[in-house]
Enzyme design. Structure first.
Site, short mmCIF file in Angstrom:
data_model
loop_
_atom_site.label_atom_id
_atom_site.label_comp_id
_atom_site.label_asym_id
_atom_site.label_seq_id
_atom_site.Cartn_x
_atom_site.Cartn_y
_atom_site.Cartn_z
N THR A 136 0.82 -1.22 0.00
CA THR A 136 0.00 0.00 0.00
C THR A 136 0.86 1.27 0.00
O THR A 136 2.01 1.24 0.47
CB THR A 136 -0.91 -0.01 1.26
N ASP A 137 0.26 2.36 -0.46
CA ASP A 137 0.98 3.65 -0.40
C ASP A 137 1.09 4.15 1.04
O ASP A 137 1.88 5.06 1.34
CB ASP A 137 0.29 4.71 -1.28
N GLU A 138 0.31 3.54 1.96
CA GLU A 138 0.31 4.04 3.35
C GLU A 138 1.65 3.83 4.04
O GLU A 138 1.94 4.47 5.06
CB GLU A 138 -0.83 3.39 4.14
N TYR A 162 -1.51 -0.61 11.11
CA TYR A 162 -1.69 -1.28 9.80
C TYR A 162 -0.52 -0.97 8.88
O TYR A 162 0.13 -1.87 8.35
CB TYR A 162 -3.01 -0.82 9.15
N LYS A 166 2.43 -3.39 7.27
CA LYS A 166 2.66 -3.55 5.82
C LYS A 166 4.09 -3.14 5.47
O LYS A 166 4.75 -3.80 4.67
CB LYS A 166 1.66 -2.73 5.00
P1 NAD Z 1 -9.57 -7.38 2.52
O1 NAD Z 1 -9.52 -7.13 3.98
O2 NAD Z 1 -10.82 -7.11 1.76
O3 NAD Z 1 -9.22 -8.93 2.24
C1 NAD Z 1 -8.20 -9.60 2.91
C2 NAD Z 1 -8.36 -11.09 2.64
O4 NAD Z 1 -7.28 -11.78 3.30
C3 NAD Z 1 -9.66 -11.67 3.21
O5 NAD Z 1 -10.26 -12.54 2.26
C4 NAD Z 1 -9.21 -12.44 4.43
O6 NAD Z 1 -10.04 -13.56 4.74
C5 NAD Z 1 -7.81 -12.88 4.02
N1 NAD Z 1 -6.96 -13.16 5.17
C6 NAD Z 1 -6.77 -12.36 6.27
N2 NAD Z 1 -5.94 -12.98 7.14
C7 NAD Z 1 -5.58 -14.15 6.56
C8 NAD Z 1 -4.74 -15.22 6.98
N3 NAD Z 1 -4.12 -15.18 8.16
N4 NAD Z 1 -4.59 -16.28 6.16
C9 NAD Z 1 -5.24 -16.33 4.96
N5 NAD Z 1 -6.07 -15.36 4.53
C10 NAD Z 1 -6.23 -14.28 5.32
O7 NAD Z 1 -8.34 -6.60 1.92
P2 NAD Z 1 -8.17 -5.89 0.49
O8 NAD Z 1 -8.68 -4.51 0.58
O9 NAD Z 1 -8.67 -6.80 -0.56
O10 NAD Z 1 -6.58 -5.80 0.43
C11 NAD Z 1 -5.82 -6.86 -0.12
C12 NAD Z 1 -4.34 -6.49 -0.06
O11 NAD Z 1 -4.12 -5.29 -0.78
C13 NAD Z 1 -3.83 -6.23 1.35
O12 NAD Z 1 -2.54 -6.77 1.45
C14 NAD Z 1 -3.81 -4.71 1.46
O13 NAD Z 1 -2.80 -4.29 2.36
C15 NAD Z 1 -3.48 -4.34 0.03
N6 NAD Z 1 -3.94 -3.01 -0.40
C16 NAD Z 1 -5.25 -2.66 -0.22
C17 NAD Z 1 -5.70 -1.42 -0.69
C18 NAD Z 1 -7.15 -1.01 -0.56
O14 NAD Z 1 -7.50 0.12 -0.88
N7 NAD Z 1 -8.05 -1.88 -0.12
C19 NAD Z 1 -4.80 -0.55 -1.32
C20 NAD Z 1 -3.46 -0.95 -1.49
C21 NAD Z 1 -3.06 -2.19 -1.03
P1 TYD Z 2 -10.55 4.05 4.63
O1 TYD Z 2 -11.53 3.64 3.59
O2 TYD Z 2 -10.60 3.40 5.98
O3 TYD Z 2 -9.11 3.88 3.96
P2 TYD Z 2 -7.63 4.34 4.50
O4 TYD Z 2 -7.74 4.85 5.88
O5 TYD Z 2 -6.86 3.07 4.43
O6 TYD Z 2 -7.18 5.38 3.53
O7 TYD Z 2 -10.67 5.60 4.87
C1 TYD Z 2 -10.51 6.51 3.78
C2 TYD Z 2 -10.59 7.92 4.34
O8 TYD Z 2 -11.92 8.15 4.83
C3 TYD Z 2 -9.68 8.13 5.54
O9 TYD Z 2 -9.15 9.47 5.47
C4 TYD Z 2 -10.58 7.99 6.74
C5 TYD Z 2 -11.93 8.50 6.21
N1 TYD Z 2 -13.14 7.88 6.82
C6 TYD Z 2 -14.17 8.68 7.31
O10 TYD Z 2 -14.09 9.93 7.27
N2 TYD Z 2 -15.27 8.08 7.82
C7 TYD Z 2 -15.40 6.72 7.92
O11 TYD Z 2 -16.43 6.22 8.45
C8 TYD Z 2 -14.35 5.90 7.38
C9 TYD Z 2 -14.43 4.40 7.43
C10 TYD Z 2 -13.24 6.53 6.84
#
Ligand code: NAD
Ligand code: TYD
Length: 360
Positions: A136-138, A162, A166
């Site tokens: 992630t960019d975070e 988190y 990562k």
């Molecule tokens: P998500 O929370 O929707 O899905 C995570 C999945 O991993 C779930 O299906 C969960 O059951 C599985 N999981 C969790 N713990 C596990 C374990 N111990 N063993 C096996 N499976 C397990 O997450 P997402 O949003 O789909 O993100 C997927 C990946 O992409 C993550 O690594 C996250 O850090 C990265 N990412 C997410 C975003 C975003 O905006 N959502 C952006 C950049 C990177």
């Molecule tokens: P989120 O979707 O949790 O992603 P991330 O924190 O990983 O970027 O949140 C996106 C942005 O929205 C973040 O600045 C927090 C804000 N936010 C709210 O203002 N209200 C909410 O209920 C949630 C879940 C997030």
């Protein structure tokens, strides 16, 4: 036929990625999806592919080294795409331990199992094996509102449990690349949106609450900025990095689509009003009056913004779905899939929601 081992494929991005890959390669690939099915994992997301002969689901924890090594022993894995993680910042603030366990130790288990399966006695690797760590960019921390961006060379500076977990897993992958010449890449992507995202994240939470006429919680002043990318564009980037990226490299993925949270919320409300037919009773619930400013998230990162110059220049990746189109597709998907939302917002979700928002 190339075999993919996808971890976390029942989650939001993983399930979109698996569907993208079958659309692109059809029967030319095999996918094994390993997921332990936490609250965020949902096999309903994979209904469209669950009967395919070239798709297998294995329920296992990535921290269970025996179970993961068994999969590598029984299958000739060519590609690992490692999504599995705990992914929600607010949960990490409440309970950091599981983030370290899954995101750090789980990644170590995956690296060791792949290394053991792929390494030759002379320390080189079987041909054409690749591991992609989805990050992630975070991990880069927070930017000011000054037009600067995250580059691959930006120092790692995570703030939440988190992003710290990562960043730690990214460091481990880098250590395996540097120490063992392990054939891996790291990708750092901006915020994704699209179908099947669990409604603890901003966009699906706001859509779900607005449709039900519930308050729309805005953290702090609502002016924090995120850089939003449609999930299929992330899937495309992952595939392109695995096929054409230079081994050992890190690639940033993002679409130059920076928006303040309050802008996102307003766009969702306007789009819902525009798209919902007048005959839909939920339309009457949707109103700007639902917007409610609440206590800010602890350590809330102000701004994320990715410079995707490297992946564009080296690999030719660019985002295909512009935000105006992507958000419409996403909103339509949520209001047409009310049952999916009902199923995932079960008892456990209600408890999470009450705990997270009751005193804000
Ligand atoms: P998500 O929370 O929707 O899905 C995570 C999945 O991993 C779930 O299906 C969960 O059951 C599985 N999981 C969790 N713990 C596990 C374990 N111990 N063993 C096996 N499976 C397990 O997450 P997402 O949003 O789909 O993100 C997927 C990946 O992409 C993550 O690594 C996250 O850090 C990265 N990412 C997410 C975003 C975003 O905006 N959502 C952006 C950049 C990177
Ligand atoms: P989120 O979707 O949790 O992603 P991330 O924190 O990983 O970027 O949140 C996106 C942005 O929205 C973040 O600045 C927090 C804000 N936010 C709210 O203002 N209200 C909410 O209920 C949630 C879940 C997030």
């Amino acid at each position: 036929m190339r075999t993919y081992l996808v971890t976390g494929g029942a989650g939001f991005i993983g399930s979109n990625y698996i569907q993208y890959m079958f659309r692109k390669y059809g029967k030319d690939i095999r996918i094994i999806n390993v997921d332990v099915l936490t609250y965020a994992g949902n096999l309903e997301n994979l209904k469209a592919v669950e009967d395919y002969d070239n798709y297998t689901f294995v329920r296992a924890d990535i921290c269970d080294s025996d179970a993961i090594r068994k999969i590598f022993k029984e299958n000739d894995i060519d590609r690992v795409v490692h999504f599995a993680a705990e992914s929600h910042v607010d949960r990490s603030i409440l309970n950091p331990e599981v983030f370290v366990k899954t995101n750090v130790l789980g990644t170590l288990v995956m690296l060791n199992a792949a290394k053991e399966a792929w390494e030759l006695p002379d320390g080189t690797y079987k041909e054409n094996k690749r591991f992609l760590h989805v990050s992630t960019d975070e991990v880069y921390g927070s930017l000011e509102e000054d037009g600067t961006y995250f580059y691959e060379t930006t120092p790692i500076d995570p703030h939440s449990p988190y992003s710290a977990s990562k960043a730690s897993s990214d460091m481990l992958v880098k250590a395996y690349i540097d120490t063992y010449k392990f054939p891996a890449n790291i990708t750092n992507c901006s915020n994704n949106y699209g179908p099947y995202q669990f409604p603890e994240k901003l966009i699906p939470l706001i859509i779900n609450n607005a449709l039900q006429g519930k308050k729309l919680p805005v953290y702090g002043d609502g002016k924090n900025v995120r850089d939003w990318l449609y999930v299929d564009d992330h899937a495309k980037a992952i595939d392109m990095v695995q096929e054409s990226g230079r081994l050992g490299e890190r690639y940033n993925i993002g679409g130059h689509n920076e928006k303040q949270n309050i802008e996102i919320i307003n766009i969702i409300l306007e789009t819902l009003i525009e798209m919902l037919p007048d005959s839909d009773p939920r339309k009457a619930n949707v109103s700007k009056d639902l917007i409610t400013y609440v206590t800010d998230r602890k350590g809330h990162d102000r701004r994320y913004a990715i410079a995707p110059d490297k992946i564009k220049a080296e690999i030719g990746w660019y985002p295909e779905t512009m935000f105006e189109e992507g958000i419409k597709k996403t909103i339509k998907w949520y209001f047409e899939n009310e049952d999916w939302m009902k199923n995932v917002t079960s008892m456990e979700y209600q408890k999470y929601y009450d705990d997270m928002y009751k005193n804000r």
